[in-house]
Design an enzyme around this catalytic site. Structure first.
Site, PDB file in Angstrom:
ATOM      1  N   LYS A   1      -9.987  13.022   8.470  1.00  0.00           N
ATOM      2  CA  LYS A   1      -9.448  12.638   9.769  1.00  0.00           C
ATOM      3  C   LYS A   1      -9.375  13.854  10.691  1.00  0.00           C
ATOM      4  O   LYS A   1      -9.192  14.984  10.233  1.00  0.00           O
ATOM      5  CB  LYS A   1      -8.030  12.071   9.610  1.00  0.00           C
ATOM      6  CG  LYS A   1      -7.928  10.741   8.904  1.00  0.00           C
ATOM      7  CD  LYS A   1      -6.471  10.328   8.817  1.00  0.00           C
ATOM      8  CE  LYS A   1      -6.280   9.014   8.055  1.00  0.00           C
ATOM      9  NZ  LYS A   1      -6.749   7.856   8.824  1.00  0.00           N
TER      10      LYS A   1
ATOM     11  N   ASP B   1      -2.536  10.459   3.757  1.00  0.00           N
ATOM     12  CA  ASP B   1      -3.959  10.131   3.881  1.00  0.00           C
ATOM     13  C   ASP B   1      -4.660  11.172   4.743  1.00  0.00           C
ATOM     14  O   ASP B   1      -4.557  11.155   5.965  1.00  0.00           O
ATOM     15  CB  ASP B   1      -4.122   8.735   4.485  1.00  0.00           C
ATOM     16  CG  ASP B   1      -5.592   8.342   4.609  1.00  0.00           C
ATOM     17  OD1 ASP B   1      -6.430   8.944   3.904  1.00  0.00           O
ATOM     18  OD2 ASP B   1      -5.889   7.434   5.411  1.00  0.00           O
TER      19      ASP B   1
ATOM     20  N   ASP C   1     -12.075   7.135   4.085  1.00  0.00           N
ATOM     21  CA  ASP C   1     -10.849   6.880   4.836  1.00  0.00           C
ATOM     22  C   ASP C   1     -10.469   5.403   4.819  1.00  0.00           C
ATOM     23  O   ASP C   1      -9.419   5.028   5.332  1.00  0.00           O
ATOM     24  CB  ASP C   1     -11.013   7.370   6.280  1.00  0.00           C
ATOM     25  CG  ASP C   1      -9.685   7.537   6.994  1.00  0.00           C
ATOM     26  OD1 ASP C   1      -8.640   7.620   6.307  1.00  0.00           O
ATOM     27  OD2 ASP C   1      -9.681   7.599   8.234  1.00  0.00           O
TER      28      ASP C   1
ATOM     29  N   LYS D   1       0.838  -1.197   0.000  1.00  0.00           N
ATOM     30  CA  LYS D   1       0.000   0.000   0.000  1.00  0.00           C
ATOM     31  C   LYS D   1       0.878   1.253   0.000  1.00  0.00           C
ATOM     32  O   LYS D   1       1.640   1.491   0.928  1.00  0.00           O
ATOM     33  CB  LYS D   1      -0.904  -0.005   1.238  1.00  0.00           C
ATOM     34  CG  LYS D   1      -1.714   1.278   1.442  1.00  0.00           C
ATOM     35  CD  LYS D   1      -2.449   1.243   2.779  1.00  0.00           C
ATOM     36  CE  LYS D   1      -3.054   2.602   3.129  1.00  0.00           C
ATOM     37  NZ  LYS D   1      -3.691   2.595   4.463  1.00  0.00           N
TER      38      LYS D   1
ATOM     39  N   ASP E   1       1.537   6.425   5.866  1.00  0.00           N
ATOM     40  CA  ASP E   1       0.524   5.522   5.331  1.00  0.00           C
ATOM     41  C   ASP E   1       1.001   4.786   4.085  1.00  0.00           C
ATOM     42  O   ASP E   1       0.278   3.962   3.543  1.00  0.00           O
ATOM     43  CB  ASP E   1      -0.779   6.272   5.048  1.00  0.00           C
ATOM     44  CG  ASP E   1      -2.012   5.394   5.251  1.00  0.00           C
ATOM     45  OD1 ASP E   1      -1.902   4.398   5.993  1.00  0.00           O
ATOM     46  OD2 ASP E   1      -3.063   5.692   4.680  1.00  0.00           O
TER      47      ASP E   1
ATOM     48  N   ARG F   1      -7.578  -0.259   1.258  1.00  0.00           N
ATOM     49  CA  ARG F   1      -8.134  -1.481   0.676  1.00  0.00           C
ATOM     50  C   ARG F   1      -8.631  -1.232  -0.746  1.00  0.00           C
ATOM     51  O   ARG F   1      -8.692  -2.161  -1.549  1.00  0.00           O
ATOM     52  CB  ARG F   1      -9.246  -2.025   1.579  1.00  0.00           C
ATOM     53  CG  ARG F   1     -10.458  -1.122   1.729  1.00  0.00           C
ATOM     54  CD  ARG F   1     -11.313  -1.463   2.926  1.00  0.00           C
ATOM     55  NE  ARG F   1     -10.672  -1.085   4.176  1.00  0.00           N
ATOM     56  CZ  ARG F   1     -11.223  -1.243   5.378  1.00  0.00           C
ATOM     57  NH1 ARG F   1     -12.448  -1.786   5.486  1.00  0.00           N
ATOM     58  NH2 ARG F   1     -10.587  -0.877   6.462  1.00  0.00           N
TER      59      ARG F   1
ATOM     60  N   GLU G   1      -9.367   3.855   2.336  1.00  0.00           N
ATOM     61  CA  GLU G   1      -8.830   3.980   0.975  1.00  0.00           C
ATOM     62  C   GLU G   1      -7.750   2.950   0.668  1.00  0.00           C
ATOM     63  O   GLU G   1      -7.541   2.588  -0.488  1.00  0.00           O
ATOM     64  CB  GLU G   1      -8.277   5.400   0.767  1.00  0.00           C
ATOM     65  CG  GLU G   1      -6.843   5.643   1.206  1.00  0.00           C
ATOM     66  CD  GLU G   1      -6.602   5.406   2.689  1.00  0.00           C
ATOM     67  OE1 GLU G   1      -5.478   4.995   3.039  1.00  0.00           O
ATOM     68  OE2 GLU G   1      -7.519   5.624   3.499  1.00  0.00           O
TER      69      GLU G   1
END
Length: 458
Positions: A238, A231, A308, A226, A249, A312, A310
């Site tokens: 967030k 993010d 959020d 990933k 992230d 996956r 994101e």
């Protein structure tokens, strides 16, 4: 990837003796020392507790040092020494077996690391004198761990999708690998719509990075990471404290990149593919929205419950693509869920696998190299937490139950039936300074993954 500056002493240098002693060996070690050393040890109440250091007196002021260690095969038993000892050259006293010497070298390197891109450290680490120099595999494993730290520590300003692109391209060139990237709207043209959806709001174009290396006759290994370089949470924004460290992230991508580099450096006999969807989950007019239905490479429609979730989304396209070539083994790494941290804390990555042999091998390797991880269940009844009334699946849901498991089950939906696959949900971060664990980016489960891959493919 360069190793920490000056942490290994040049051969031929005069070095002070460094005694490595555990609690169980302290009495026997003390009996072998000059009698006058006893009062010094007593005055300092030295008990060889793990993580302790005592400088020993000598004619020039410092005659050596004794380091308290725990598990002699754990690299982190030695990681406190480089900054606890006075600067200078130090040589281990006595004979060490091969595994202990490897752990010492690796731990010394991990403990010597500081992120120096933006400021000069207050001091250099103490140097370790190693006869014959640092062992090649130790150096490569250390470089992989520090690659993760460097990538994660670098802020998104200097480690966005374009810079991650350049890193992977440079690694490919260094190892004679083939590199390709699918960038911007080309993601739609080449059927990676979920990656595009997450990254389209940023002024920095989303992309899928791909590296291929190895002999076509060798078994195929595919690594996916990933690469969400920052993010914000998207429109499901967030809170400030949750966004503060979101440069990390892309930690899963950093793990996959570093492991791929290690595989190539050690010339593991595999046909390697590395896939990193590199995006920034930003806010803007083109941001994907809660309630939208996003297409995926596999043809599975996804309702966006939460922008959020994101990671996956970008991984599902990459995993579907990876599965099309039916690799002998497919691994993915991701800073995927806070729920995994609630369950296991910051130090234990959560391992999910659809193959018991793969899971057992990775867990066993973690115990052998002291790089632990913990297996979690792919409890398929929890797919109910991802039910959508309008699409094949939702990317999240209203329940706070089993968040890490539900995320892993989402990913499994995009892995072909029968494909050996394992997913590691990593934190990739140290919240505060501990010996050998400086605050910031951290490699977790990486050394275990390498040991597992050696056992499977070497």
């Amino acid at each position: 990837m360069t190793l920490p500056h000056g942490f290994v002493a040049a051969p031929g240098q005069a070095a002070r003796p460094l005694h490595l002693v555990g609690r169980e060996q302290l009495a026997a070690w003390r009996d072998r020392q000059p009698r006058e050393l006893g009062p010094w040890l007593d005055a300092h109440r030295f008990e060889a507790a793990a993580g302790s250091v005592l400088v020993l007196p000598g004619a020039d002021g410092v005659g050596g040092a004794v380091v308290g260690i725990g598990d002699a095969r754990d690299p982190y038993s030695y990681a406190h020494a480089p900054f606890a000892l006075p600067q200078g050259d130090w040589a281990p006293a006595g004979d060490l077996d091969v595994e202990t010497l490897r752990a010492l070298q690796l731990g010394w390197g991990l403990g010597s690391y500081r992120f120096t891109r933006y400021r000069t450290p207050l001091r250099d680490p103490a140097r370790l004198l190693v006869d014959g120099g640092l062992e090649a595999e130790v150096a490569d494993v250390l470089a992989a761990c520090l690659r993760v730290r460097e990538l994660v520590n670098t802020p998104t300003e200097h480690m966005g999708p374009e810079q991650l692109h350049a890193v992977v391209e440079g690694i490919a060139a260094a190892h004679g690998a083939v590199f390709e990237a699918v960038v911007g709207d080309a993601l739609l043209a080449q059927n990676f719509p979920a990656i595009h959806a997450v990254g389209r709001a940023s002024h920095r174009a989303p992309r899928l990075l791909q590296l291929q290396w190895g002999d076509q006759s060798h078994p195929k290994l595919t690594l996916v990471g990933k690469g969400v370089c920052f993010d914000t949470g998207g429109l499901n924004l967030k809170a400030g404290d949750g966004m503060r460290n979101m440069k990390k992230d892309m930690g899963g991508g950093a793990h996959a990149i570093a492991l791929a580099e290690l595989v190539m450096a050690r010339k593991l006999p595999v046909r390697l593919t590395l896939l990193v969807p590199a995006v920034e989950n930003a806010i803007g007019p083109q941001a994907y929205r809660p309630g939208e239905i996003v297409a995926t490479r596999k043809g599975v429609s996804v309702e966006i419950d939460n922008t959020d979730a994101e990671g996956r989304m970008v991984l599902c396209d990459a995993l579907a693509y990876a599965g099309e070539s039916s690799p002998a083994l497919l691994l993915d790494f991701a800073t995927l869920t806070g729920a995994a941290r609630i369950a296991l804390g910051p130090d234990l990555p959560a391992l999910y696998a659809n193959d018991d042999a793969v899971a057992a091998a990775w867990l066993d390797a973690g115990l052998q190299v002291r790089d632990p991880l913990w297996r979690m269940p792919l409890w398929r009844p929890y797919l109910r937490y991802l039910t959508s009334p309008v699409a094949d699946i939702a990317n999240s849901g209203p329940s706070k139950m089993a968040g890490s498991i539900a995320a892993a089950l989402y990913l499994e939906r995009f892995v072909p039936e029968g494909q050996p696959w394992a997913h590691l949900d990593v934190y990739a971060w140290n919240d505060n300074d501990r010996p050998g664990h400086p605050a910031g980016g951290e490699a977790q489960g990486l050394r275990a993954a390498w040991a597992m891959l050696k056992g499977r493919f070497a």
